[in-house]
Design an enzyme around this catalytic site. Structure first.
Site, short mmCIF file in Angstrom:
data_model
loop_
_atom_site.label_atom_id
_atom_site.label_comp_id
_atom_site.label_asym_id
_atom_site.label_seq_id
_atom_site.Cartn_x
_atom_site.Cartn_y
_atom_site.Cartn_z
CE1 TYR A 1 -4.33 -2.89 5.72
CE2 TYR A 1 -3.75 -0.59 5.33
CZ TYR A 1 -4.07 -1.85 4.85
OH TYR A 1 -4.10 -2.08 3.49
CE LYS B 1 -1.70 -4.40 3.53
NZ LYS B 1 -1.97 -5.73 3.00
CB SER C 1 -0.87 -0.02 1.26
OG SER C 1 -1.49 1.23 1.46
#
Ligand code: NAD
Ligand code: WQD
Length: 340
Positions: free
Chosen positions: A151, A155, A126
């Site tokens: 979150y 990644k 991302s």
């Protein structure tokens, strides 16, 4: 044709990627626990492509279930890993839930791949790994910033795990750093299915226009941008899906320049929140009920991708316009209403 495991393949991006893989003749095995998706998606994929993907409802964060999956399918040649929890706000309040799920999936999949000698792995990463950019457009060489949410941190950590495993030639991996996927398949049969109140802009717009939400709040119009609203690199989910096909083929054909590569997947163009609203109103013919609200904490002001590397190395370029994206997002919302 070669069998590709698509984890999280019943979800938004995984379902569109499955369609593109099937249309190229691959056999797709979806593994998904349906924690954020529905089994109907498999029927919809079959309606679109004429081919039913293999589907196993399993929890990939469970070591035993993951091992049994690989044992049942020793002919997997590559894995595309979409399976993860993705709600940024929830990851702040429930960090362990996010670290546990998003990282266990990767441990379980990579260790089974190592056990069976399967090398090829594509990871959903991302643009969140960049944080607020110092220069625009942002290239893959730009320094990464500390993650603002658990979150986002998952990644970054997964990219580090892949880099370490690739150094030992345990895996040949590509991480695709997505910018802001929106839109839906033009058939209106698959699209984004947010549970509860959407956090993201596009589903909030379409749900407001169809009457599920009363009003869209535009989070801030006093930013240092031409119209004062934040800027993102919105990309049509079908363009995004196609980038996975070229990435997995690069691995299958041994064309990678390194055992771990990273590519930005965006259009290279930034559009503001107000420009998205205007495009949506034009393509839907609906006047959107919105108001200017305060800034949302943690928002990046502006970001868009330098896509030079993905264009050159993957031979991939996003084709669809912002109007295509808002048109297809609206078509999906309309079709969802018809189905109810
Ligand atoms: P999604 O929630 O629609 O799809 C993820 C799928 O993974 C869901 O179907 C869910 O049921 C499944 N899943 C979750 N945990 C699982 C587990 N333990 N076992 C098996 N299946 C599990 O999300 P999406 O928007 O399609 O995102 C796909 C990937 O792309 C995610 O990794 C996400 O972090 C990443 N990503 C998404 C965006 C975005 O804006 N949508 C942007 C950048 C990156
Ligand atoms: C876009 C713009 C909002 C909702 C998130 C994740 C990120 C990445 C992509 C996965 C912002 C504004 C939004 C609303 C609004 N995902 N907005 N009203 O912020 O780029 O990123 O999705 O990796 O990690 O954080 O996308 O769609 O939430 O917001 O005004 O009701 O729309 O403020 O400027 P974002 P978004």
């Amino acid at each position: 044709m070669a069998k590709i495991l698509v984890t999280g393949g019943a979800g938004y991006i995984g379902s569109h990627t499955t369609v593109e893989l099937i249309s190229k003749g691959y056999t797709v095995l979806i593994a998904d626990n349906l924690s954020n998706s529905s089994a109907d998606v498999v029927d919809s994929i079959e309606k679109i492509t004429g081919v039913r993907p293999l589907f196993e409802q399993i929890d990939l964060s469970d070591k035993t279930q993951a091992t049994q999956l690989f044992d049942r399918h020793p002919d997997i040649v590559a894995v595309i890993n979409f399976a993860a929890y993705k709600a940024v706000g929830e990851s702040v309040s429930e960090p362990l839930k996010y670290y546990n799920n998003n990282l266990s999936i990767v441990f379980n999949v990579l260790s089974n791949m190592e056990r069976l000698g399967i090398k090829n792995f594509v990871q959903s990463s991302s643009c969140t790994v960049y944080g607020e950019p110092d220069t625009l457009p942002i290239s893959e060489q730009s320094p990464l910033k500390p993650a603002v949410s658990p979150y986002g941190n998952t990644k970054k950590i997964v990219e580090e795990i892949l880099a370490d495993c690739a150094k030992q030639d345990k895996v040949h991996a590509i991480a695709l750093r997505y910018f802001n996927p929106i839109g839906a398949h033009p058939s209106g049969l698959i699209g984004e299915l947010p549970r509860g109140v959407p956090n993201n802009l596009m589903p909030f717009i379409t749900q407001t226009a169809i009457g599920i939400r009363q009003q869209l709040s535009v989070f801030g119009n006093d930013y240092d941008t031409p119209d004062g609203t934040c800027i993102r690199d919105f990309i049509h989910v079908v363009d995004l899906a196609k980038s996975h096909v070229v990435a997995v083929e690069r691995l299958l054909n041994g064309k990678g320049k390194a055992a771990f590569e990273v590519f930005n997947i965006g259009t290279g163009n930034g559009f503001s929140v107000m420009e998205v609203i205007k495009s949506f109103e034009k393509m839907s013919g609906v006047k959107l009920n919105y108001r200017i609200a305060g800034r949302r904490e943690g928002d990046i002001v502006k970001i868009w991708a330098d896509t030079t590397l993905s264009n050159k190395e993957l031979g991939w370029k996003a084709q669809q316009t912002l109007d295509d994206m808002t048109r297809d997002a609206w078509n999906w919302e309309l079709k969802l209403k018809e189905r109810k």
